[in-house]
Write a protein that holds these residues in place. Structure first.
Motif, PDB file in Angstrom:
ATOM      1  N   ARG A   1     -15.586  97.485  19.140  1.00  0.00           N
ATOM      2  CA  ARG A   1     -15.148  96.306  19.914  1.00  0.00           C
ATOM      3  C   ARG A   1     -14.075  95.347  18.974  1.00  0.00           C
ATOM      4  N   TYR A   2     -12.886  95.474  19.278  1.00  0.00           N
ATOM      5  CA  TYR A   2     -12.004  94.605  18.467  1.00  0.00           C
ATOM      6  C   TYR A   2     -11.305  93.713  19.519  1.00  0.00           C
ATOM      7  N   ASP A   3     -11.769  92.221  19.263  1.00  0.00           N
ATOM      8  CA  ASP A   3     -11.432  91.200  20.067  1.00  0.00           C
ATOM      9  C   ASP A   3      -9.814  90.776  19.714  1.00  0.00           C
ATOM     10  N   CYS A   4      -9.376  90.039  20.622  1.00  0.00           N
ATOM     11  CA  CYS A   4      -7.998  89.391  20.481  1.00  0.00           C
ATOM     12  C   CYS A   4      -8.096  88.016  20.182  1.00  0.00           C
ATOM     13  N   VAL A   5      -6.864  87.443  19.809  1.00  0.00           N
ATOM     14  CA  VAL A   5      -6.730  86.022  19.407  1.00  0.00           C
ATOM     15  C   VAL A   5      -5.400  85.683  19.650  1.00  0.00           C
ATOM     16  N   LEU A   6      -5.271  84.408  20.031  1.00  0.00           N
ATOM     17  CA  LEU A   6      -4.083  83.590  20.376  1.00  0.00           C
ATOM     18  C   LEU A   6      -3.507  82.975  18.915  1.00  0.00           C
ATOM     19  N   PHE A   7      -2.355  83.104  18.416  1.00  0.00           N
ATOM     20  CA  PHE A   7      -1.957  82.574  17.294  1.00  0.00           C
ATOM     21  C   PHE A   7      -0.588  81.899  17.286  1.00  0.00           C
ATOM     22  N   ASN A   8      -0.413  80.737  16.402  1.00  0.00           N
ATOM     23  CA  ASN A   8       0.883  80.112  16.403  1.00  0.00           C
ATOM     24  C   ASN A   8       2.017  81.105  16.072  1.00  0.00           C
ATOM     25  N   GLN A   9       3.311  80.884  16.579  1.00  0.00           N
ATOM     26  CA  GLN A   9       4.441  81.324  16.042  1.00  0.00           C
ATOM     27  C   GLN A   9       5.689  80.574  16.494  1.00  0.00           C
ATOM     28  N   ASP A  10       6.863  80.679  15.906  1.00  0.00           N
ATOM     29  CA  ASP A  10       8.068  80.215  16.129  1.00  0.00           C
ATOM     30  C   ASP A  10       8.544  80.174  17.533  1.00  0.00           C
ATOM     31  N   LYS A  11       8.269  81.379  18.137  1.00  0.00           N
ATOM     32  CA  LYS A  11       9.145  81.526  19.624  1.00  0.00           C
ATOM     33  C   LYS A  11       8.109  80.795  20.518  1.00  0.00           C
ATOM     34  N   PRO A  12       8.808  80.592  21.916  1.00  0.00           N
ATOM     35  CA  PRO A  12       8.111  79.941  22.758  1.00  0.00           C
ATOM     36  C   PRO A  12       6.910  81.006  23.401  1.00  0.00           C
ATOM     37  N   GLY A  13       5.952  80.613  24.028  1.00  0.00           N
ATOM     38  CA  GLY A  13       5.139  81.358  24.821  1.00  0.00           C
ATOM     39  C   GLY A  13       3.966  81.638  23.898  1.00  0.00           C
ATOM     40  N   LEU A  14       3.104  82.488  24.640  1.00  0.00           N
ATOM     41  CA  LEU A  14       1.824  82.814  24.037  1.00  0.00           C
ATOM     42  C   LEU A  14       2.006  83.868  23.001  1.00  0.00           C
ATOM     43  N   ALA A  15       1.287  83.972  21.941  1.00  0.00           N
ATOM     44  CA  ALA A  15       1.523  85.148  20.928  1.00  0.00           C
ATOM     45  C   ALA A  15      -0.094  85.782  20.849  1.00  0.00           C
TER      46      ALA A  15
END
Length: 832
Positions: free
Chosen positions: A716-730
């Motif tokens: 089980r390897y869950d996912c994350v949201l992280f900050n990036q320079d581009k618009p949208g969800l990374a």
């Protein structure tokens, strides 16, 4: 359970004996035993045996318990009932087909309960007495938001009608009423009535502790004397009217103490030692449709005008953006009076039918600041989860999948849906009937991602289901701003459009009352606060409590025995508060809520792993202010040993040491790392991430796993949201959680991740908000400082023939209100 310190001085013992916070019990041990017996639902014969043993041969008189047997136990416990609001007994009667029928019921006086709340010093600091206007401000933007009932319009309108202080302030005390039949055994139904004070925050009024809902009594269960199919329409109408007459008589008796006070008020010195004039009233009624019809004395679903809130005809129930004449106490009373004065029975029946009413006088018509029709509120549980979805769209989808012979494939795809906290994992989707609304809601959250590659191209059912889910997510938010309400209204129009398409494509009829009630959803938010305030889900657990009480009865005339059991529970709870408060002040303790919260956060990682020993981390966190906490230590070493250990079997660690050094040098160039420097490394298998929710701007938590064999069920390897320079969800998938200690002493937390890139591939049906990501095969490092919160991505199944080796995933934007808003704001929508 709190015990007296054995080192306590004789002087303090004398103070305790003199104060007797546990009165009417003789000793603290007497109360503690009674508390255990009541909470443990012990039968009288067991209590009698235990008490006789403890005061007799078992302890040979050496114990502190003075209760000798069950009769004395019962006598003292009954004395303690006076600390709470006790039940009363009443009888109602009405005539059905020439036979007078009588019904006995038990009830509590709601005014006595209100007085106990408003005079409670422990609730004084959290009680709201006046309406408020609240605004959300960010970067120069300002807009009103609505959450609790006191932030909405109805309370404000009542406040403008109340007199100015003369000399005491005049305050409205609005109530939330919940009524619902439920099974207490497989064959026995009971009908509890629960009241809550809307002057208290939802976290308090919806809980079971001090300030929570009060069990007022049982509604009379009027048994059908025969089979409705064997009766004429007239006889069925007469029986329905009879039930409503009994219903109204019961409610009138229960709430009779509130009627005069709703007009003149009553002077009460409250828990904050301020004297106020209080006016009780009804703001929210949480009912399913059957109870709404009974409560408002309206005719049921097949009536010409079936809505308890407005005069919409059967032919117009599927129109969701039109307005209809509202039912109010004044206009419905005028209609009933007109019918009663009709020249003959035919004319009378015509008048009543034209307005969907029974010839019954409503107990609430004469109340001030209360309207029985407008108080009927939108119920997310019965109207959306178990209603439009559970009883309409979901059966339609199952029928379609059955025709296409895809039920087995759907079940298989659903069983592979990734695990997520607070989202039920369902392996038997097509082979089991689900009755509870929460399971239906969990299915609704997942089903679009499961079915989109199974159903036909540009399927209207996918769009309709998705829009209903968007409506449900928006309606379930804890805070509604003006811009959110605007999006909410647009969703209603979109949902209506797709329902029309489904009607044409699959011959589905959407003319039913739960569909129509969407018309009233926005008005409910503006007038009463967010829809969560009115959901019947807050009362569903009460049926379990009634079932526990019922198990202690002799199963004959159980209502009175259950009332007595509830008084027992109330007496114990009140005494426990007094005892705890007494010993807290005696020891000079000062409860620090922040400290308690911090302790909970520090130990959170261990609660999830109860039952097995967790190695203690050797490297301390870099800061106690981090928004994340690593948990479940795996192993410790240095960067070179990790490379040697994993090089053969885990591509995430290939060339681990040089890649890590390059990454750290790029992030921290001032560290001047050389090839000879030793980097201490420790790995972990889960992380607790706190974040500020976009829903209500409060702190929330995600628990994410990074485990190659989670509970022996596979990786089980869950996912994350992280900050990036581009618009949208990374997005990125966690493959390892690492804490590094550099030669300088700097400690930093890093994740090995596989980033997700937005894909140009599109599913068979592209729904509003559809986002597809392709998981990269390469691994990279990511500082935990950039991680925002967890994310759920589900693999596209079955794999598209055009990309058989791709690793495509759908982004699940409906795990909670925060994620829904983040995803919404990443598109063309702007929703504060």
């Amino acid at each position: 359970m709190r015990e007296v310190d054995p080192t306590i001085t004789k002087h303090v013992e004398n103070l305790i004996d003199a104060a007797r916070p546990y009165a009417p019990w003789t000793t603290l041990s007497d109360f503690q035993y009674t508390e255990t017996a009541v909470q443990g639902l012990l039968k009288p014969k067991f209590i009698d045996t235990q008490l006789k043993g403890m005061t007799g041969s078992w302890l040979r008189g050496q114990g502190d318990i003075t209760l000798k047997d069950y009769h004395e136990y019962r006598r003292v416990l009954t004395q303690a009932h006076v600390s709470g609001v006790q039940f009363r007994k009443a009888t109602v009667k009405a005539t059905l087909w020439g036979v007078e029928k009588k019904y006995t019921f038990f009830y509590r006086d709601p005014w006595e309960w209100i007085r106990s709340l408003v005079t409670d010093p422990s609730l004084a600091s959290v009680t709201t007495w006046k309406s408020r206007r609240m605004f959300y401000c960010e970067n120069g933007h300002r807009e009103r938001f609505i959450a609790e009932p006191w932030t909405a319009d109805c309370w404000y309108e009542v406040d403008t009608e109340l007199p100015l202080p003369n000399p005491y302030p005049h305050c409205w005390v609005p109530l939330h009423i919940w009524l619902d039949k439920g099974l207490v055994t497989k064959h026995v139904k009971m009908f509890p009535i629960v009241a809550r004070s809307l002057s208290l925050p939802s976290e308090i009024r919806n809980a079971s502790g001090n300030g929570g809902g009060v069990f007022l009594g049982f509604m009379v269960m009027v048994k059908d004397p025969g089979n409705p199919k064997d009766r004429t329409d007239k006889e069925n109408y007469e029986f329905a009217q009879f039930k409503r007459e009994i219903y109204q008589q019961v409610l009138e008796i229960i709430f009779s103490s509130l009627y005069p006070r709703s007009w003149r008020g009553e002077v009460v010195t409250c828990g904050d030692e301020i004297t106020r004039v209080l006016y009780p009233g009804f703001l929210i009624e949480s009912l399913d449709f059957e109870e709404a019809w009974n409560f408002t004395c309206c005719r049921a679903g097949r009536a010409k005008f079936p809505c308890p809130r407005c005069l919409v005809s059967q032919e117009m129930l599927h129109f969701l953006q039109r307005t209809f004449e509202a039912r109010t106490s004044s206009n419905m009373r005028a209609i009933v009076c007109l019918a009663q004065n009709a020249p003959n029975a035919t004319q009378k029946e015509k008048i009543l039918m034209e307005h969907g009413l029974h010839d019954v006088v409503h107990f609430m018509w004469n109340f001030r600041f209360s309207d029985p029709y407008q108080a009927v509120s939108y119920d997310l549980l019965h109207f959306d989860e178990s209603g439009k979805w559970g009883h309409h769209l979901w059966p339609l989808i199952l029928d379609l999948l059955g025709e296409l012979r895809l039920l087995t494939e759907m079940t298989d795809i659903m069983s592979k849906f990734p695990h997520w906290r607070n989202l039920k994992h369902i392996d038997d989707l097509a082979t089991k009937d689900f009755a509870d609304g929460q399971t239906h809601f969990d299915i609704l959250k997942c089903i679009v991602f499961v079915l989109v590659q199974l159903l036909p191209y540009k399927c209207s059912l996918i769009h309709c289901t998705r829009t209903l889910l968007q409506f449900r997510m928006m309606g379930g938010l804890r805070g509604m701003t003006d811009s959110r309400i605007e999006v909410f209204q647009k969703l209603i129009g979109t949902y209506e459009y797709w329902c029309e398409r489904v009607s044409k494509d699959y011959n589905k009829n959407f003319r039913f009352p739960k569909q129509h009630f969407i018309v009233h959803a926005v008005q409910d938010i503006r007038s009463k606060g967010v829809l969560r305030n009115a959901t019947t889900r807050t009362g569903e657990g009460f049926h379990q409590e009634i079932a526990q009480h019922y198990s202690k009865t002799n199963f004959r005339e159980a209502e009175g025995q259950i009332a007595n059991e509830d008084e027992d529970q109330e007496a114990i709870a009140r005494t426990r508060l007094i005892v705890d408060d007494f010993f807290r002040h005696l020891s000079g303790e000062d409860v620090d809520d922040n400290e308690a919260t911090n302790q909970q956060s520090e130990t959170a990682q261990f609660k999830q792993q109860s039952g097995r020993r967790i190695p203690k981390s050797k490297l301390p966190p870099a800061s106690s202010d981090n928004q994340w906490i690593f948990g479940s230590v795996l192993r410790s070493g240095d960067s070179r040993s990790y490379q040697d250990l994993h090089a053969g079997d885990d591509p995430a660690y290939h060339s681990f040491d040089p890649r890590l050094r390059d990454f750290l040098h790029g992030q921290f160039p001032a560290e001047y790392l050389t090839a000879e420097d030793r980097i201490e490394v420790e790995t972990f298998r889960c992380v607790y991430i706190t974040f500020q929710s976009k829903d209500d701007w409060m702190e929330c938590e995600d628990i994410l796993r990074c485990n190659n064999n989670w509970y022996k069920s596979g990786p089980r390897y869950d996912c994350v949201l992280f900050n990036q320079d581009k618009p949208g969800l990374a997005c990125a998938r966690l493959r390892s959680l690492i804490r590094c200690k550099l030669p300088s002493g700097r400690i930093t937390d890093i994740a090995i991740v596989q980033t997700m890139k937005r894909s140009s591939w599109r599913p068979r049906t592209v729904w509003d908000g559809c986002a597809v990501y392709d998981e990269e095969k390469d691994f990279s490092f990511l500082l935990m400082d950039y991680v925002i919160r967890g994310a759920l991505l589900v693999p596209v199944l079955p794999s598209p023939p055009s990309r058989p080796h791709s690793r495509l995933h759908f982004f699940v934007d409906v795990v909670d209100g925060d994620m829904f808003l983040r995803s919404l704001n990443s598109t063309i929508h702007v929703c504060y």
